[in-house]
Scaffold this motif. Structure first.
Motif, PDB file in Angstrom:
ATOM      1  N   CYS A 253       0.974  -1.228  -0.132  1.00 59.11           N
ATOM      2  CA  CYS A 253       0.087  -0.073   0.053  1.00 59.11           C
ATOM      3  C   CYS A 253       0.836   1.128  -0.067  1.00 59.11           C
ATOM      4  CB  CYS A 253      -0.997   0.013   1.253  1.00 59.11           C
ATOM      5  SG  CYS A 253      -2.128   1.668   1.323  1.00 59.11           S
ATOM      6  N   ARG A 254       0.423   2.260  -0.916  1.00 56.67           N
ATOM      7  CA  ARG A 254       1.019   3.645  -0.791  1.00 56.67           C
ATOM      8  C   ARG A 254       0.155   4.650  -0.889  1.00 56.67           C
ATOM      9  NH1 ARG A 254       6.313   3.047  -2.401  1.00 56.67           N
ATOM     10  NH2 ARG A 254       6.467   5.268  -2.888  1.00 56.67           N
ATOM     11  N   ALA A 255      -1.131   4.625   0.018  1.00 53.21           N
ATOM     12  CA  ALA A 255      -2.190   5.369  -0.117  1.00 53.21           C
ATOM     13  C   ALA A 255      -1.950   6.911   0.981  1.00 53.21           C
ATOM     14  CB  ALA A 255      -3.360   4.557   0.551  1.00 53.21           C
ATOM     15  N   CYS A 256      -0.842   6.704   1.422  1.00 50.11           N
ATOM     16  CA  CYS A 256      -0.686   8.106   2.482  1.00 50.11           C
ATOM     17  C   CYS A 256       0.622   8.433   2.167  1.00 50.11           C
ATOM     18  CB  CYS A 256      -0.848   7.625   4.056  1.00 50.11           C
ATOM     19  SG  CYS A 256      -2.524   7.052   4.432  1.00 50.11           S
ATOM     20  N   PRO A 257       0.718   9.650   1.375  1.00 47.76           N
ATOM     21  CA  PRO A 257       1.931  10.106   0.970  1.00 47.76           C
ATOM     22  C   PRO A 257       2.889  10.573   2.163  1.00 47.76           C
ATOM     23  CG  PRO A 257       0.313  11.115  -0.114  1.00 47.76           C
ATOM     24  CD  PRO A 257      -0.431  10.487   0.747  1.00 47.76           C
ATOM     25  N   ARG A 258       2.561  11.159   3.127  1.00 42.23           N
ATOM     26  CA  ARG A 258       3.292  11.544   4.358  1.00 42.23           C
ATOM     27  C   ARG A 258       3.870  10.215   5.076  1.00 42.23           C
ATOM     28  NH1 ARG A 258       2.885  13.265  10.449  1.00 42.23           N
ATOM     29  NH2 ARG A 258       1.372  11.769  10.631  1.00 42.23           N
TER      30      ARG A 258
END
Length: 260
Positions: free
Chosen positions: A23-28
């Motif tokens: 998963c790479r959904a949250c950039p921060r």
């Protein structure tokens, strides 16, 4: 994907674990976990950090679930396994060993042979957050993973221990989405709190589709702040785990350790 001995091996959970790890959904959170994996801590300079979301850990037919907060930057984010390689994990796995729910008292790497008996460990946020503080938006973005995990565990899951107020606030709506009835107003977190959730699916879909009622227990988080100050003692943690394991009908597969 490396998950280590004792990770969920059922087809559904194994697939979920793999999807979570990608998963790479949250950039921060993506930026932070990868920066930590590159820069490392001096004590772990020779490690190849995991640097990805950390899936849950434990058997696919667990009767008891432990819900934390998020992986530690130099713990789970380094090892690839929940609560492994940091002080919080040292406390948790020692307690699980003491009450007969783990094969060994330490968790240092994903390949160290640790097995959990009837218990799975997960978190509402699967990436290490800066300052150990996910945002509400990150918590909500990650919630579908927890909901899916709960649904996969429904046939056997009978009790949950939630570590800390953040996990409690994140878990209650996930329980509701996964098919249990959460009382209104929502129960308030507290150490030793116990809430019974009825199975909302069984009356509508029949016994085969439903799982069963769920006993949810609150416990102070195993953070260094709580354990170093004595707010959470080893015996307090063991007592919650014993009670929850009893409610789940899970007595462990080994004789409890010598710590009362």
């Amino acid at each position: 994907m490396e998950t280590g001995t004792g990770s969920g091996t059922g087809g559904g959970l194994a697939d979920l674990d793999e999807r979570i790890a990608g998963c790479r959904a949250c950039p921060r959170l993506v930026d932070w976990r990868e920066e930590v994996a590159r820069t490392k801590r001096a004590a772990f300079a020779d490690w190849t950090y995991w640097g990805r979301p950390v899936p849950g850990f434990g058997p696919a037919d667990a009767r008891l679930l432990i819900v934390g907060l998020a992986p530690a930057a130099h713990g789970g984010n380094r090892t690839g396994r929940m609560f492994t390689g940091d002080r919080s994990g040292d406390v948790l796995y020692q307690a699980l060993y003491d009450v007969g729910l783990a094969s060994q008292p330490t968790a240092v790497s994903a390949g160290d042979g640790l097995e959990l008996y009837g218990v799975r460990v997960t978190a509402p946020v699967h990436c290490a957050p800066p300052a150990n503080k996910p945002t509400p938006e990150e918590r909500d973005t990650c919630r579908p993973w927890l909901v899916r995990e709960l649904r996969l565990l429904r046939p056997t899951l009978r009790a949950v221990v939630v570590l800390g107020a953040f996990g409690w606030q994140a878990a209650l709506p996930a329980f509701a989405e996964a098919g249990w009835t959460v009382p209104r107003p929502r129960p308030v977190f507290g150490h030793g709190a116990r809430v019974r959730l009825d199975d909302a699916l069984r009356p509508a879909e029949g016994k085969e589709e439903g799982g069963g009622g769920l006993d949810v227990f609150g416990c102070f988080h195993v953070s260094q702040r709580n354990t170093f100050t004595g707010r959470l003692t080893p015996e307090m943690l063991r007592e919650v785990l014993r009670t929850a394991a009893g409610a789940a009908g899970e007595t462990g597969l080994r004789a409890p350790g010598g710590a009362g």
